[in-house]
Design a protein around this motif. Structure first.
Motif, PDB file in Angstrom:
ATOM      1  N   ALA A 156      14.429 -18.616   2.935  1.00  0.00           N
ATOM      2  CA  ALA A 156      14.944 -19.706   3.653  1.00  0.00           C
ATOM      3  C   ALA A 156      14.914 -19.085   5.187  1.00  0.00           C
ATOM      4  CB  ALA A 156      16.160 -20.447   3.473  1.00  0.00           C
ATOM      5  N   PHE A 157      15.024 -17.620   5.406  1.00  0.00           N
ATOM      6  CA  PHE A 157      15.353 -17.121   6.705  1.00  0.00           C
ATOM      7  C   PHE A 157      14.713 -15.993   6.568  1.00  0.00           C
ATOM      8  CE2 PHE A 157      19.080 -16.081   9.775  1.00  0.00           C
ATOM      9  CZ  PHE A 157      18.130 -16.223  10.993  1.00  0.00           C
ATOM     10  N   PRO A 158      13.341 -15.851   6.577  1.00  0.00           N
ATOM     11  CA  PRO A 158      12.618 -14.722   6.368  1.00  0.00           C
ATOM     12  C   PRO A 158      12.816 -13.406   7.479  1.00  0.00           C
ATOM     13  CG  PRO A 158      10.944 -16.402   6.769  1.00  0.00           C
ATOM     14  CD  PRO A 158      12.465 -17.166   6.779  1.00  0.00           C
ATOM     15  N   GLU A 159      12.899 -13.924   8.738  1.00  0.00           N
ATOM     16  CA  GLU A 159      13.188 -12.882   9.924  1.00  0.00           C
ATOM     17  C   GLU A 159      14.199 -12.111   9.672  1.00  0.00           C
ATOM     18  OE1 GLU A 159      14.319 -17.328  11.354  1.00  0.00           O
ATOM     19  OE2 GLU A 159      13.045 -16.356  10.014  1.00  0.00           O
ATOM     20  N   ARG A 160      15.289 -12.535   8.818  1.00  0.00           N
ATOM     21  CA  ARG A 160      16.543 -11.925   8.497  1.00  0.00           C
ATOM     22  C   ARG A 160      16.130 -10.559   7.923  1.00  0.00           C
ATOM     23  NH1 ARG A 160      21.348  -9.703   9.478  1.00  0.00           N
ATOM     24  NH2 ARG A 160      22.222  -8.869   7.587  1.00  0.00           N
ATOM     25  N   VAL A 161      15.134 -10.587   7.235  1.00  0.00           N
ATOM     26  CA  VAL A 161      14.662  -9.051   6.409  1.00  0.00           C
ATOM     27  C   VAL A 161      14.444  -8.086   7.519  1.00  0.00           C
ATOM     28  CG1 VAL A 161      12.089  -9.717   6.230  1.00  0.00           C
ATOM     29  CG2 VAL A 161      13.138  -8.107   4.484  1.00  0.00           C
ATOM     30  N   HIS A 162      13.906  -8.608   8.783  1.00  0.00           N
ATOM     31  CA  HIS A 162      13.425  -7.565   9.848  1.00  0.00           C
ATOM     32  C   HIS A 162      14.770  -7.013  10.489  1.00  0.00           C
ATOM     33  CE1 HIS A 162       9.111  -7.894   8.693  1.00  0.00           C
ATOM     34  NE2 HIS A 162       9.560  -9.428   8.828  1.00  0.00           N
ATOM     35  N   THR A 163      15.454  -8.109  10.761  1.00  0.00           N
ATOM     36  CA  THR A 163      16.829  -7.866  11.504  1.00  0.00           C
ATOM     37  C   THR A 163      17.725  -6.581  10.550  1.00  0.00           C
ATOM     38  OG1 THR A 163      16.790 -10.034  12.503  1.00  0.00           O
ATOM     39  CG2 THR A 163      19.052  -8.815  12.474  1.00  0.00           C
ATOM     40  N   SER A 164      17.623  -6.941   9.333  1.00  0.00           N
ATOM     41  CA  SER A 164      18.560  -6.140   8.422  1.00  0.00           C
ATOM     42  C   SER A 164      18.029  -4.920   8.408  1.00  0.00           C
ATOM     43  CB  SER A 164      18.463  -6.690   6.881  1.00  0.00           C
ATOM     44  OG  SER A 164      17.105  -6.633   6.271  1.00  0.00           O
ATOM     45  N   LEU A 165      16.706  -4.409   8.631  1.00  0.00           N
ATOM     46  CA  LEU A 165      16.277  -2.973   8.747  1.00  0.00           C
ATOM     47  C   LEU A 165      17.003  -2.379   9.762  1.00  0.00           C
ATOM     48  CD1 LEU A 165      12.553  -3.525   8.041  1.00  0.00           C
ATOM     49  CD2 LEU A 165      14.229  -2.550   6.477  1.00  0.00           C
ATOM     50  N   PHE A 166      17.439  -2.959  11.022  1.00  0.00           N
ATOM     51  CA  PHE A 166      18.119  -1.960  11.841  1.00  0.00           C
ATOM     52  C   PHE A 166      19.428  -2.007  11.623  1.00  0.00           C
ATOM     53  CE2 PHE A 166      15.086  -4.601  14.573  1.00  0.00           C
ATOM     54  CZ  PHE A 166      14.399  -3.416  15.258  1.00  0.00           C
ATOM     55  N   GLU A 167      20.102  -2.860  10.690  1.00  0.00           N
ATOM     56  CA  GLU A 167      21.547  -2.455  10.260  1.00  0.00           C
ATOM     57  C   GLU A 167      21.424  -1.372   9.047  1.00  0.00           C
ATOM     58  OE1 GLU A 167      22.504  -7.170  10.782  1.00  0.00           O
ATOM     59  OE2 GLU A 167      22.386  -6.438   8.789  1.00  0.00           O
ATOM     60  N   HIS A 192      28.959  -8.787   6.372  1.00  0.00           N
ATOM     61  CA  HIS A 192      29.423  -9.814   6.855  1.00  0.00           C
ATOM     62  C   HIS A 192      28.242 -10.816   7.583  1.00  0.00           C
ATOM     63  CE1 HIS A 192      32.361 -12.417   9.140  1.00  0.00           C
ATOM     64  NE2 HIS A 192      31.616 -12.209  10.489  1.00  0.00           N
ATOM     65  N   GLN A 193      27.422  -9.993   8.187  1.00  0.00           N
ATOM     66  CA  GLN A 193      26.027 -10.720   8.752  1.00  0.00           C
ATOM     67  C   GLN A 193      25.502 -11.363   7.725  1.00  0.00           C
ATOM     68  OE1 GLN A 193      27.409 -10.724  11.793  1.00  0.00           O
ATOM     69  NE2 GLN A 193      25.154 -10.755  12.413  1.00  0.00           N
TER      70      GLN A 193
END
Length: 217
Positions: A156-167, A192-193
């Protein structure tokens, strides 16, 4: 709230036992006077489609359940990361580097299922280094309970996968430094994120459902 009750009993009652394992520890103690909660954990939960058909109450229930699961995950995984940091071996670090590279490749082609599997192996490579079997069992149980939420959120929120790589990179850096506090902090932050973005998606779904079906009620 049954899930919350059982999981907090598991964490609050046995945090010390997880840090200093007791060979007489019996998981059945967790379930004492909680037979209804045990059955709730064993039974498969309804699909999203069923929740929608049951109306707003179904989605509200899943929002509460997701929040409860991830709150307990934050605490347990922070503990596991802190214990694991100084015990990570060179072989562990090589494995983590490889998994991170494979996660990046999966994200590039939007292979979400592969990314989820690699992410789980990445995190459990860290947690296994803690050498706390009971702690691992609890974390694995919570990951199983939250699997459908992770999949729902990612699709539902595919952009999250790219953000999570920084984490994930920040977690990997802390692993290479074998820094207990940095690793514990980053692991807790990532969990948490995840739940923050998940709940945001679920609230949007609830708003859409209310707007779509509100006039029919």
């Amino acid at each position: 709230m049954a899930i919350l009750s059982l999981q907090y009993r598991a964490f609050d009652g046995f945090e010390r036992a997880l840090i200093e394992p007791n060979p007489r520890f019996d998981r059945r103690i967790i379930y004492q006077n909680e037979k209804a909660n045990v059955q709730a954990l064993k039974e498969p939960r309804p699909s999203w489609g069923i929740a929608y058909r049951r109306g707003k109450a179904g989605l509200v229930d899943k929002t509460v359940e997701a929040r409860c699961i991830y709150q307990v995950r934050e605490s347990l995984e922070e503990l596991a990361a802190r214990l694991a940091a100084p015990r990570l071996t060179t072989a562990d670090l090589v494995t983590l580097d490889r998994l991170k590279a494979e996660m990046e490749q999966a994200a590039t082609v939007n292979d979400f299922d592969a990314h989820l599997n690699l992410h789980r192996e990445f995190r459990f490579t860290i947690y296994r280094a803690a050498g706390r079997r009971r702690l691992m069992q609890l974390i694995a149980q919570l990951w199983d309970l939250s699997a459908r939420y992770r999949r729902f959120q990612l699709y539902a929120f595919p952009e999250r996968v790219h953000t999570s790589l920084f984490e994930t990179q920040a977690i990997l850096d802390a692993c290479h430094r074998r820094d207990p506090e940095a690793l514990a902090c980053m692991v807790r932050y990532k969990v948490h994120q995840t739940v923050v973005s998940l709940l945001d998606v679920m609230r949007r779904e609830m708003t859409t459902m209310v707007l779509k079906h509100g006039n029919r009620q």
